[in-house]
Design a protein around this motif. Structure first.
Motif, PDB file in Angstrom:
ATOM      1  N   THR A 121     -22.673 -60.851  23.780  1.00  0.00           N
ATOM      2  CA  THR A 121     -21.999 -61.145  22.521  1.00  0.00           C
ATOM      3  C   THR A 121     -22.096 -62.634  22.247  1.00  0.00           C
ATOM      4  O   THR A 121     -22.042 -63.457  23.157  1.00  0.00           O
ATOM      5  CB  THR A 121     -20.509 -60.734  22.525  1.00  0.00           C
ATOM      6  N   MET A 163     -31.911 -68.494  17.951  1.00  0.00           N
ATOM      7  CA  MET A 163     -31.454 -67.259  17.303  1.00  0.00           C
ATOM      8  C   MET A 163     -30.919 -67.508  15.895  1.00  0.00           C
ATOM      9  O   MET A 163     -30.689 -66.556  15.143  1.00  0.00           O
ATOM     10  CB  MET A 163     -30.377 -66.593  18.155  1.00  0.00           C
ATOM     11  N   ASP A 165     -30.740 -68.763  11.898  1.00  0.00           N
ATOM     12  CA  ASP A 165     -31.672 -68.800  10.771  1.00  0.00           C
ATOM     13  C   ASP A 165     -31.721 -70.200  10.168  1.00  0.00           C
ATOM     14  O   ASP A 165     -31.133 -71.146  10.702  1.00  0.00           O
ATOM     15  CB  ASP A 165     -31.306 -67.740   9.726  1.00  0.00           C
ATOM     16  N   ASP A 169     -27.021 -69.977  10.582  1.00  0.00           N
ATOM     17  CA  ASP A 169     -26.186 -68.805  10.811  1.00  0.00           C
ATOM     18  C   ASP A 169     -26.732 -68.000  11.977  1.00  0.00           C
ATOM     19  O   ASP A 169     -27.950 -67.841  12.129  1.00  0.00           O
ATOM     20  CB  ASP A 169     -26.126 -67.925   9.569  1.00  0.00           C
ATOM     21  N   LEU A 170     -25.812 -67.495  12.786  1.00  0.00           N
ATOM     22  CA  LEU A 170     -26.141 -66.724  13.973  1.00  0.00           C
ATOM     23  C   LEU A 170     -25.776 -65.265  13.754  1.00  0.00           C
ATOM     24  O   LEU A 170     -24.752 -64.963  13.137  1.00  0.00           O
ATOM     25  CB  LEU A 170     -25.344 -67.231  15.174  1.00  0.00           C
ATOM     26  N   PRO A 171     -26.584 -64.327  14.262  1.00  0.00           N
ATOM     27  CA  PRO A 171     -26.164 -62.933  14.208  1.00  0.00           C
ATOM     28  C   PRO A 171     -24.920 -62.734  15.071  1.00  0.00           C
ATOM     29  O   PRO A 171     -24.856 -63.196  16.201  1.00  0.00           O
ATOM     30  CB  PRO A 171     -27.367 -62.187  14.799  1.00  0.00           C
ATOM     31  N   CYS A 172     -23.938 -62.064  14.509  1.00  0.00           N
ATOM     32  CA  CYS A 172     -22.677 -61.889  15.236  1.00  0.00           C
ATOM     33  C   CYS A 172     -22.740 -60.602  16.047  1.00  0.00           C
ATOM     34  O   CYS A 172     -22.072 -59.616  15.745  1.00  0.00           O
ATOM     35  CB  CYS A 172     -21.499 -61.876  14.273  1.00  0.00           C
ATOM     36  N   VAL A 173     -23.599 -60.598  17.057  1.00  0.00           N
ATOM     37  CA  VAL A 173     -23.682 -59.423  17.922  1.00  0.00           C
ATOM     38  C   VAL A 173     -22.437 -59.344  18.791  1.00  0.00           C
ATOM     39  O   VAL A 173     -21.851 -60.352  19.170  1.00  0.00           O
ATOM     40  CB  VAL A 173     -24.943 -59.479  18.804  1.00  0.00           C
ATOM     41  N   ALA A 178     -18.662 -58.327  14.142  1.00  0.00           N
ATOM     42  CA  ALA A 178     -19.943 -57.672  13.881  1.00  0.00           C
ATOM     43  C   ALA A 178     -19.724 -56.423  13.022  1.00  0.00           C
ATOM     44  O   ALA A 178     -18.749 -55.705  13.227  1.00  0.00           O
ATOM     45  CB  ALA A 178     -20.619 -57.295  15.185  1.00  0.00           C
ATOM     46  N   PRO A 179     -20.604 -56.114  12.054  1.00  0.00           N
ATOM     47  CA  PRO A 179     -21.750 -56.951  11.668  1.00  0.00           C
ATOM     48  C   PRO A 179     -21.292 -58.155  10.839  1.00  0.00           C
ATOM     49  O   PRO A 179     -20.291 -58.079  10.126  1.00  0.00           O
ATOM     50  CB  PRO A 179     -22.597 -55.986  10.841  1.00  0.00           C
ATOM     51  N   SER A 181     -21.968 -62.785  10.596  1.00  0.00           N
ATOM     52  CA  SER A 181     -22.645 -63.954  11.139  1.00  0.00           C
ATOM     53  C   SER A 181     -21.619 -65.028  11.465  1.00  0.00           C
ATOM     54  O   SER A 181     -20.496 -65.019  10.962  1.00  0.00           O
ATOM     55  CB  SER A 181     -23.675 -64.495  10.146  1.00  0.00           C
TER      56      SER A 181
END
Length: 227
Positions: A121, A163, A165, A169-173, A178-179, A181
């Motif tokens: 995460t 990771m 963009d 911004d980061l993907p909020c895995v 989630a889902p 950022s």
């Protein structure tokens, strides 16, 4: 309470004890303390609180909570001259900094380490890095860091950049939203540290991009560690 913790669970005890250790380290030479006060701090706070920390530390291994427990052991051991606790945080087989960086980062069949914290995460990644900075700095000040440890530690800072963009911004895995950022700018204190300690284009450009968003550069981390 959980696992014999004084407050709620070993994680929260670790955070509170670490703060107390810092405060005591800064003030223990003060004439305001009597001998009874010193004894009360050492026995009534640290020696009462540490058994549950050690049990968790030795049982759990790599985990976000163990990162805080390891920092607590190192800071508390330094604060009251308990070398056994200090050495656990520095090099304990299950939860010392080398073990965390060995077991908390995955290595592929070619020996490559991607640098993303194994719990998967984005929140736990950064959450785990913060207390590891404390222990790493304690070791660095002693001039006692294995190059492999330094390489793995540095990768913890590199992975989120790779990771992110173009807007940082980061993907909020994982947990916490989630889902969705999260912005790398939230963790600018860590990139102040990385850019100040290691330099290099990747960290310096990332830090510059963060502040180009109009965020004021006014943190204590920037003063203490930043470029």
């Amino acid at each position: 309470n959980h696992g014999g913790a004084l407050y709620f669970q070993p994680l929260y005890d670790a955070q509170v004890l670490a703060l107390i250790a810092n405060a005591y380290s800064c003030t223990h030479m003060s004439a305001a303390y009597s001998e009874t006060d010193h004894e009360t701090v050492c026995k009534g706070i640290f020696e009462v609180g540490m058994p549950s920390q050690i049990r968790f530390f030795e049982r759990t291994g790599a985990h976000n909570m163990t990162c805080y427990v390891g920092a607590c052991l190192a800071l508390s051991g330094q604060a009251i001259n308990r070398n056994d606790w200090l050495q656990m945080g520095f090099g304990g087989d299950r939860g010392g900094l080398p073990a965390l960086l060995r077991d908390g980062l995955r290595t592929d069949a070619n020996g490559q380490v991607d640098g993303f914290w194994f719990e998967g995460t984005m929140f736990y990644h950064f959450y785990s890095v913060c207390p590891m900075v404390t222990v790493y700095e304690m070791l660095r000040q002693q001039g006692d860091i294995d190059p492999e440890i330094s390489t793995r530690f540095k990768k913890l800072f590199e992975a989120p950049i790779r990771m992110a963009d173009q807007n940082l911004d980061l993907p909020c895995v994982g947990d916490l939203g989630a889902p969705g950022s999260r912005s790398l700018a939230i963790y600018r204190h860590l990139y102040e540290y990385a850019a100040g300690q290691w330099g290099g284009d990747l960290f310096s450009q990332t830090l510059s991009s963060i502040y180009q968003r109009g965020i004021p550069r006014n943190s204590l981390t920037a003063l203490a560690f930043g470029p």
